[in-house]
Design a protein around this motif. Structure first.
Motif, mmCIF file in Angstrom:
data_model
loop_
_atom_site.group_PDB
_atom_site.id
_atom_site.type_symbol
_atom_site.label_atom_id
_atom_site.label_comp_id
_atom_site.label_asym_id
_atom_site.label_seq_id
_atom_site.Cartn_x
_atom_site.Cartn_y
_atom_site.Cartn_z
ATOM 1 N N GLN A 72 21.322 74.286 -37.652
ATOM 2 C CA GLN A 72 20.900 73.598 -38.874
ATOM 3 C C GLN A 72 19.882 74.432 -39.646
ATOM 4 O O GLN A 72 19.941 74.516 -40.878
ATOM 5 C CB GLN A 72 20.314 72.227 -38.534
ATOM 6 C CG GLN A 72 20.163 71.298 -39.727
ATOM 7 C CD GLN A 72 21.485 70.957 -40.389
ATOM 8 O OE1 GLN A 72 22.497 70.831 -39.722
ATOM 9 N NE2 GLN A 72 21.486 70.830 -41.698
ATOM 10 N N GLU A 73 18.939 75.058 -38.939
ATOM 11 C CA GLU A 73 17.988 75.916 -39.647
ATOM 12 C C GLU A 73 18.692 77.146 -40.207
ATOM 13 O O GLU A 73 18.339 77.625 -41.290
ATOM 14 C CB GLU A 73 16.849 76.363 -38.729
ATOM 15 C CG GLU A 73 15.773 77.101 -39.508
ATOM 16 C CD GLU A 73 14.705 77.750 -38.643
ATOM 17 O OE1 GLU A 73 13.541 77.746 -39.071
ATOM 18 O OE2 GLU A 73 15.032 78.277 -37.566
ATOM 19 N N ALA A 74 19.693 77.650 -39.504
ATOM 20 C CA ALA A 74 20.449 78.791 -40.027
ATOM 21 C C ALA A 74 21.138 78.432 -41.331
ATOM 22 O O ALA A 74 21.151 79.215 -42.290
ATOM 23 C CB ALA A 74 21.479 79.259 -38.988
ATOM 24 N N LEU A 75 21.712 77.229 -41.399
ATOM 25 C CA LEU A 75 22.342 76.774 -42.637
ATOM 26 C C LEU A 75 21.329 76.650 -43.766
ATOM 27 O O LEU A 75 21.560 77.106 -44.891
ATOM 28 C CB LEU A 75 23.026 75.425 -42.397
ATOM 29 C CG LEU A 75 24.369 75.443 -41.687
ATOM 30 C CD1 LEU A 75 24.760 74.038 -41.265
ATOM 31 C CD2 LEU A 75 25.431 76.042 -42.590
ATOM 32 N N ALA A 76 20.204 76.001 -43.481
ATOM 33 C CA ALA A 76 19.175 75.840 -44.505
ATOM 34 C C ALA A 76 18.650 77.197 -44.971
ATOM 35 O O ALA A 76 18.348 77.386 -46.158
ATOM 36 C CB ALA A 76 18.033 74.982 -43.961
ATOM 37 N N LEU A 77 18.557 78.143 -44.044
ATOM 38 C CA LEU A 77 18.094 79.482 -44.399
ATOM 39 C C LEU A 77 19.089 80.171 -45.330
ATOM 40 O O LEU A 77 18.698 80.820 -46.310
ATOM 41 C CB LEU A 77 17.892 80.295 -43.124
ATOM 42 C CG LEU A 77 17.143 81.622 -43.244
ATOM 43 C CD1 LEU A 77 15.737 81.411 -43.793
ATOM 44 C CD2 LEU A 77 17.077 82.305 -41.881
ATOM 45 N N CYS A 78 20.380 80.023 -45.063
ATOM 46 C CA CYS A 78 21.402 80.601 -45.943
ATOM 47 C C CYS A 78 21.282 80.034 -47.354
ATOM 48 O O CYS A 78 21.395 80.767 -48.344
ATOM 49 C CB CYS A 78 22.795 80.319 -45.390
ATOM 50 S SG CYS A 78 23.206 81.231 -43.889
ATOM 51 N N VAL A 79 21.074 78.729 -47.447
ATOM 52 C CA VAL A 79 20.940 78.093 -48.758
ATOM 53 C C VAL A 79 19.736 78.655 -49.503
ATOM 54 O O VAL A 79 19.812 78.972 -50.694
ATOM 55 C CB VAL A 79 20.828 76.560 -48.595
ATOM 56 C CG1 VAL A 79 20.469 75.898 -49.917
ATOM 57 C CG2 VAL A 79 22.133 75.986 -48.055
ATOM 58 N N ARG A 80 18.623 78.806 -48.808
ATOM 59 C CA ARG A 80 17.415 79.315 -49.465
ATOM 60 C C ARG A 80 17.554 80.777 -49.877
ATOM 61 O O ARG A 80 17.043 81.185 -50.915
ATOM 62 C CB ARG A 80 16.215 79.154 -48.524
ATOM 63 C CG ARG A 80 15.692 77.731 -48.443
ATOM 64 C CD ARG A 80 14.438 77.664 -47.608
ATOM 65 N NE ARG A 80 14.732 77.771 -46.197
ATOM 66 C CZ ARG A 80 13.830 78.039 -45.257
ATOM 67 N NH1 ARG A 80 12.575 78.277 -45.597
ATOM 68 N NH2 ARG A 80 14.175 78.106 -43.984
#
Length: 492
Positions: free
Chosen positions: A201-209
């Motif tokens: 989930q943090e990896a996904l949020a990091l990609c978005v940012r």
């Protein structure tokens, strides 16, 4: 004591508690005076008694009173000068009025507008509930081997690992992951391309940012992983749900022309939740279009280590060189969920543009766990554990499929049985999946409604997602019988 006329003696109708088990007298006095100030029983500007007089009245040490006053002054509740100690004027927000008998309705707190887009899609359930998707067989995890790896990490690293580490992760773990991915998943990468995250989930949020701006378009599978949609919503992206068929994500030429994406989220090796495999033709087309449009593909390979039939399906990231693909993975399914370790494999083209932002955005943590996991992988324990779990999950998948065929007693179609930790059972719309999932909670059963995974549910999106990772095979028959009975009770 000779108190001022403005000091309410009722504050001390109840003496301080001098029992040995009570709080220190200084703390009791401080708390009583602070609450009187906050409740407006001591008005701004009112003078507190002299420390000597109050100490005599309460039969306590003058030093106790002085210390309480100094503590109040340090917090800003009172002001001290040569004339004595008086109550400070506090902002009204810090001084709530006494509640009225009939309270006026209050406005809800102001939060970010994007939060309104995030809706609950499944009833809460305990991890121990049977048939809950996404939970591995925790009782089969080799705790003794993991304990040895943790002990060894602590001994080797010592106190130094209590501090911050490399923001993008421990080098030893990044090296171990790179080697494992090359052999097991066909991923093309070097350790420098790997970023350790707190789960997928943090990896996904990091990609978005890192890769998008508010208002950009993101494509997601529909039905698909809810966490991906939450990550996109958290970045104020415009989400376009694309349908999934038996060959995976359906992205047409018209979609590319009408609503070109900045990000494309997909689970190509085992689509979640319906279990489809994205065909090679669609993978190559998706990569080619993304490259032409300047889009990035987020490949979530969350449980593809567990392939139950035939050879493993390789990652899309390694299909062609320099693919515009960010590869995401997690150890929540292959190890255990509370480990909270995942990873992101960046394309080489993003290494330099993201180097400084990642250094500033991340903080190195979970260092002992990272070092222990690096040793667990390098020593071969991880591969052996995966082998044992593949055999266990393959047997449980077959047993659940057989139980559904024999005991569900409803028209149904089973999908997604060749990989991972769950089966998807499509049901006729006469048996509402959300009602069945809700009713199941009373019996300690936690299937997830298939319709809850869709942003734009279709009639065919009615069914149950059943996890078999955390449930023993001998329980499947009675559990499936119960689901069948609940479905018939919910029939419309």
């Amino acid at each position: 004591m000779t108190p001022t006329s403005t000091f309410p003696l009722a504050l001390f109708d109840t003496p301080l508690d001098k029992d040995s088990t009570a709080a220190p007298l200084q703390r009791q006095l401080h708390h009583r005076l602070k609450q009187a100030i906050l409740d407006n029983r001591l008005a701004p500007g009112s003078r507190l008694p002299a420390s000597r007089g109050l100490a005599e009245a309460l039969a306590i040490s003058r030093n106790t009173v002085t210390a309480a006053y100094e503590h109040l002054a340090a917090e800003g509740y009172v002001l001290q000068d040569r004339q004595g100690t008086r109550v400070a004027a506090l902002a009204s927000a810090s001084r709530p009025a006494r509640p009225r008998v009939a309270r006026e309705p209050t406005a809800p707190p102001v939060t970010a507008r994007r939060l309104a887009q995030i809706r609950p899609t499944a009833p809460p359930s305990a991890p121990s509930h049977a048939l809950r998707p996404g939970i591995p067989a925790l009782s089969h995890f080799p705790l003794a081997a993991w304990r040895r790896a943790c002990d060894q990490a602590i001994r080797r690293a010592g106190p130094a690992a209590l501090g911050y580490g490399d923001p993008v992760g421990e080098p030893a773990l990044r090296t171990a992951i790179a080697r494992h991915l090359a052999v097991a998943r066909g991923v093309r990468c070097v350790p420098e391309q790997i970023v350790i995250t707190e789960g997928a989930q943090e990896a996904l949020a990091l990609c978005v940012r890192l890769l998008s701006n508010p208002g950009d378009t993101a494509w997601v599978e529909d039905p698909g992983y809810r966490g991906a949609k939450v990550a996109m919503q958290g970045g104020d992206l415009r989400i376009l749900p694309l349908r999934v068929d038996g060959d995976g994500l359906v992205a047409t030429e018209a979609d590319w022309k009408a609503q070109p994406p900045r990000l494309v989220y997909t689970t190509p090796s085992h689509q979640y939740p319906v279990g489809a495999v994205l065909t090679v033709a669609r993978r190559l087309a998706l990569i080619a279009q993304a490259r032409a449009q300047g889009a990035w593909i987020l490949e979530d390979d969350y449980d593809s280590e567990y392939r139950h039939a035939g050879e493993p399906i390789g990652a899309m990231q390694g299909l062609v060189a320099q693919a515009p693909v960010l590869y995401l993975g997690t150890f929540s399914k292959t190890m255990f969920p509370s480990l909270r370790l995942g990873f992101l494999v960046l394309p080489e083209a993003l290494l330099e543009p993201t180097r400084i932002p990642l250094q500033e955005m991340l903080r190195g943590g979970h260092r002992y766990e990272q070092l222990a996991l690096a040793d667990f992988i390098a020593s071969g324990q991880f591969s052996r554990h995966l082998g044992r779990m593949r055999r266990l999950y393959r047997d449980r998948q077959h047993a659940l499929r057989e139980a559904l065929t024999q005991h569900l007693g409803l028209p149904h179609r089973i999908e997604g049985g060749h990989c991972g930790l769950h089966l998807t059972v499509r049901l006729p719309s006469a048996y509402p999946d959300a009602a069945i999932a809700q009713a199941s909670q009373r019996y300690g059963i936690a299937p997830t409604a298939l319709s809850g995974f869709a942003l734009q549910p279709q009639p065919q999106d009615n069914g149950l997602v059943l996890g078999y990772g955390n449930t023993s095979a001998e329980l499947f028959a009675p559990l499936v019988q119960r689901l069948g009975a609940l479905a018939r009770e919910a029939q419309v």
